[in-house]
Design an enzyme around this catalytic site. Structure first.
Site, PDB file in Angstrom:
ATOM      1  N   ASP A  76       0.826  -1.202   0.000  1.00  0.00           N
ATOM      2  CA  ASP A  76       0.000   0.000   0.000  1.00  0.00           C
ATOM      3  C   ASP A  76       0.869   1.264   0.000  1.00  0.00           C
ATOM      4  OD1 ASP A  76      -2.712   1.312   0.496  1.00  0.00           O
ATOM      5  OD2 ASP A  76      -1.568   2.037   2.211  1.00  0.00           O
ATOM      6  N   GLU A 120       1.531  -0.510  -5.011  1.00  0.00           N
ATOM      7  CA  GLU A 120       0.582   0.551  -5.327  1.00  0.00           C
ATOM      8  C   GLU A 120       1.423   1.815  -5.522  1.00  0.00           C
ATOM      9  OE1 GLU A 120      -3.399   2.803  -3.589  1.00  0.00           O
ATOM     10  OE2 GLU A 120      -1.725   2.347  -2.249  1.00  0.00           O
TER      11      GLU A 120
END
Length: 556
Positions: free
Chosen positions: A223, A280
C-alpha cells in the site's frame, strides 16, 4: 498456529504450477468487509469467503488479493493496522486465514495479502508507547514527532497536506493536558506515519513478510508504496511548477525507497516458488515508475494511468503504448486495472460525459447513463483480458455493479467523506456488499436478519450471482467465458502484441499468430478484419459488423 511451511505455491494444480504465474495472472480483489458474511453480523468475513471459493474457481481466477484483514479500529477501512500478525475478530481468526489460504490453493488460487508500511494505527502498541514517552525518547523515534511552529508551537511543523483533506499533522496532549508535540499523518489522524530511517521499522516489516510467506501467502500488495521515506528535514512542500512539485519531493518517490524494496525482494526470493511484490505506485512519470520494477525490486505495480483513462480511443491507445514502453526496458509485465476499492465503479464512470477518473474531481450527483456504461464496461473487460500482462478484477466488476450513489449520510464511513464535510462523496459507493442471491437486500450476502454494514441498492436483484449465472448474456457469463478462453489461448497473458490496421476510433491488436481483439469506440458500426472464427463478443453484433462500444475476440 504452526506456520504452513510444509506447503508452498509449488503445490498448486498442474495448470497453474509455474514460477512466472504472476506475469499473466488474473487476480481477483477481495474487500473482506463486503464480499460475503458467514456469521450473520452484517460484515463480510473469512468464513464467508471460504463458503464462496467455488464462485472464484468457476470464474477462473489465478489469485486473490485481500485488502487488510488485520485487527484495526477501522478508521480507514482496515488500512489503520493495529497488529500485522493477526486477523480482526470481525473477519475471523488466524487459523481461519490459514485454512482459507490452503483451501484456495487446493483450487489453484493463490493468496496475496495487503501490507501497509507507510503508517500504522494509533491503536498499535508502538504508538501507544510513543504517546506514553517523552519527546526525544526511542519510542517516539519510530514516528515523526516534532514541535510546532508559530506562537507556542500552535501551527503544524510544515505545510504538508493530508491525503484525506486538511493538514498532515495532529497535535498531542501532555499528561497535564497542555498541548504537546505534533505527529505526521499523511492520511487520517488515526494513522501515524512510520519513520523508515529507524531500524526497528525496517526489521519489523521484514519479519511481517516472513510471517505471511510462512503461512503460504504467494505475495504481498504494498500500500502507498511510494510514500514511505521522507526528507529528514521535513521541509515545506514547494509551490508546484505547472502541475508537479519540483523534484526531489519531500515524501513521494524518494530514491532511498529502492533499497527497502531490494531487501524485500531478496527476502521473497528466499522462499520456494515465487512470492511476488506488487506495488501501489501512483506515478505520472513512467520512467520513474518503471524503476520500482527493476529485476531486483518489485515484480509488478498497478497501472493507474490506464485505470484513470477515459473511454477514448486516442487516450487508451496512448496509455497502452506508454505502459508497455515503460515496462519493456526492465522486463516487467504490465498490469491492467479498471476499478478498485478506491475509485468509482467502471459501469458508472464509463456512463458519464467525462469517463476518466481523478480524485480531485470526484463529486456528488454527476449524471451517468448506466446502459452506456455497462456496454463500455463489457467491452473494456475483453480489452483488458486480451492485453499483455496481468489483470486485476475488483469484486463486483464481474457482476457489472454500478457505484452506489444514494448511501445516506449517516451510513457513510469513509474518512474522505467525513474529513471534507461531505463535499467529497468518498469511496463507500464502490464498497457496498456484494449481491449473491434473492430479490431484495441483503441478496444472500448474509442471513436475511442481518443489516449489511453499508446499505445495498433496492434494484440489484438482476445483478446477483444467482441471477447472472443462469443468463448467458450476463456480465458474469462474459467474464467466465473470457477467462476460460484466456486460459486456453497460449497467446494471451504475458507476451508481445502488435497493433493492426484500423480506423482511428478502433483499437485492434493481435496476440500471437492467430488471435485478435477489436474494440470499436467510434459512433458507427465497423467491419472486423478478415477472420476464421468469432471467439467472443462483448455484445450483440450488427450482422457481421461491430457496433459502437463493443469488443470482439477473433481467430484470424
Amino acid at each position: 498456529m504452526t506456520p504452513r511451511k510444509d506447503r508452498s505455491v509449488a503445490d498448486t494444480p498442474p495448470t497453474r504450477r509455474h514460477e512466472n504465474w504472476w506475469r499473466g495472472a488474473v487476480i481477483y480483489q477481495i474487500y473482506p468487509r463486503s464480499f460475503a458474511d458467514g456469521n450473520g453480523d452484517g460484515t463480510g468475513d473469512l468464513a464467508g469467503v471460504r463458503a464462496r471459493l467455488g464462485h472464484l474457481a468457476d470464474l477462473g481466477v489465478d489469485a486473490v488479493w485481500f485488502n487488510p484483514w488485520y485487527p484495526s479500529p477501522m478508521a480507514d477501512g482496515g488500512y489503520d493496522v493495529a497488529d500485522y500478525r493477526g486477523i480482526d475478530p470481525a473477519f475471523g481468526t488466524l487459523e481461519e486465514a490459514e485454512k482459507l489460504i490452503a483451501e484456495a490453493l487446493d483450487l489453484g488460487i493463490r493468496t496475496i495479502v495487503d501490507i501497509v508500511p507507510n503508517h500504522i494505527s494509533a491503536a498499535h502498541p508502538w504508538f501507544a508507547a510513543a504517546l506514553a514517552s517523552p519527546p526525544g525518547s526511542p519510542e517516539r523515534d519510530r514516528f515523526w514527532f516534532r514541535p510546532g511552529r508559530g506562537p507556542d508551537g500552535c501551527e503544524p511543523p510544515n505545510n504538508w497536506p493530508s491525503q484525506f483533506g486538511g493538514p498532515a499533522w495532529t497535535r498531542t496532549k501532555n499528561d497535564d493536558g497542555t498541548p504537546g508535540q505534533w505527529f505526521l499523518n499523511l492520511f487520517d489522524s488515526q494513522q501515524p506515519d512510520l519513520n523508515w530511517d529507524h531500524p526497528d521499522v525496517r526489521g519489523e516489516h521484514e519479519d511481517v513478510l516472513r510471517f505471511w510467506f510462512d503461512r503460504g501467502a504467494a505475495g504481498v500488495r504494498i500500500d502507498s508504496a511510494a510514500l514511505l521515506t521522507k526528507d529528514p528535514g521535513l521541509p515545506d512542500l514547494p509551490e508546484p511548477v505547472g502541475s508537479a512539485v519540483p523534484a526531489p519531493h519531500p515524501y513521494t518517490d524518494r530514491d532511498d525507497l529502492h533499497d527497502i524494496y531490494r531487501s524485500w525482494r531478496r527476502l521473497a526470493d528466499g522462499y520456494p516458488g515465487t512470492r511476488v511484490l506488487i506495488g501501489e505506485v501512483w506515478m505520472p512519470d513512467m520512467e520513474r515508475f518503471a524503476r520500482y520494477l527493476r529485476p531486483d525490486e518489485m515484480h509488478t505495480a498497478f497501472n493507474f494511468d490506464f485505470l484513470s483513462c477515459p473511454w477514448d480511443p486516442e487516450r487508451l491507445r496512448a496509455s497502452i503504448d506508454t505502459t508497455l514502453a515503460a515496462h519493456r526496458p526492465v522486463g516487467a509485465p504490465a498490469t491492467w486495472v479498471l476499478c478498485n476499492h478506491d475509485v468509482t465503479r467502471t459501469v458508472t464512470r464509463y456512463g458519464r460525459a467525462d469517463s476518466g477518473f481523478d480524485f480531485a474531481t470526484k463529486a456528488h450527483g454527476v449524471p451517468t447513463d448506466l446502459a452506456l456504461g455497462t456496454r463500455r464496461a463489457r467491452a473494456a473487460a475483453l480489452l483488458t483480458l486480451a492485453l499483455p500482462g496481468s489483470v486485476y478484477v475488483y469484486q463486483g466488476e464481474e457482476l457489472g455493479l454500478p457505484e452506489a450513489e444514494d448511501i445516506p449520510a449517516d451510513r457513510r464511513a469513509d474518512p474522505m467523506y467525513l474529513r471534507t464535510g461531505g463535499t467529497d462523496p468518498g469511496r463507500d459507493g464502490c464498497r457496498v456488499p456484494l449481491p449473491w442471491s434473492g430479490t431484495e437486500p441483503p441478496y444472500g450476502f448474509g442471513p436475511a436478519s442481518a443489516d449489511p454494514w453499508l446499505p445495498q441498492p433496492a434494484d440489484w436483484a438482476d445483478r446477483t450471482v444467482e441471477a447472472q449465472r443462469a443468463d448467458p448474456g450476463s456480465m458474469l457469463s462474459l467474464y467466465r467465458t473470457g477467462l476460460r478462453l484466456r486460459r486456453a489461448e497460449d497467446a494471451l497473458g504475458d507476451g508481445p502484441m502488435r497493433w493492426l490496421d484500423s480506423r482511428p476510433d478502433v483499437l485492434a491488436f493481435g496476440r500471437g499468430d492467430a488471435f485478435a481483439c477489436v474494440v470499436n469506440l467510434g459512433p458507427d458500426p465497423v467491419e472486423p478484419p478478415a477472420h476464421r472464427e468469432l471467439l467472443l463478443a462483448s455484445g450483440p453484433l450488427d450482422g457481421d459488423r461491430i457496433p459502437p462500444d463493443t469488443a470482439v475476440w477473433l481467430r484470424i
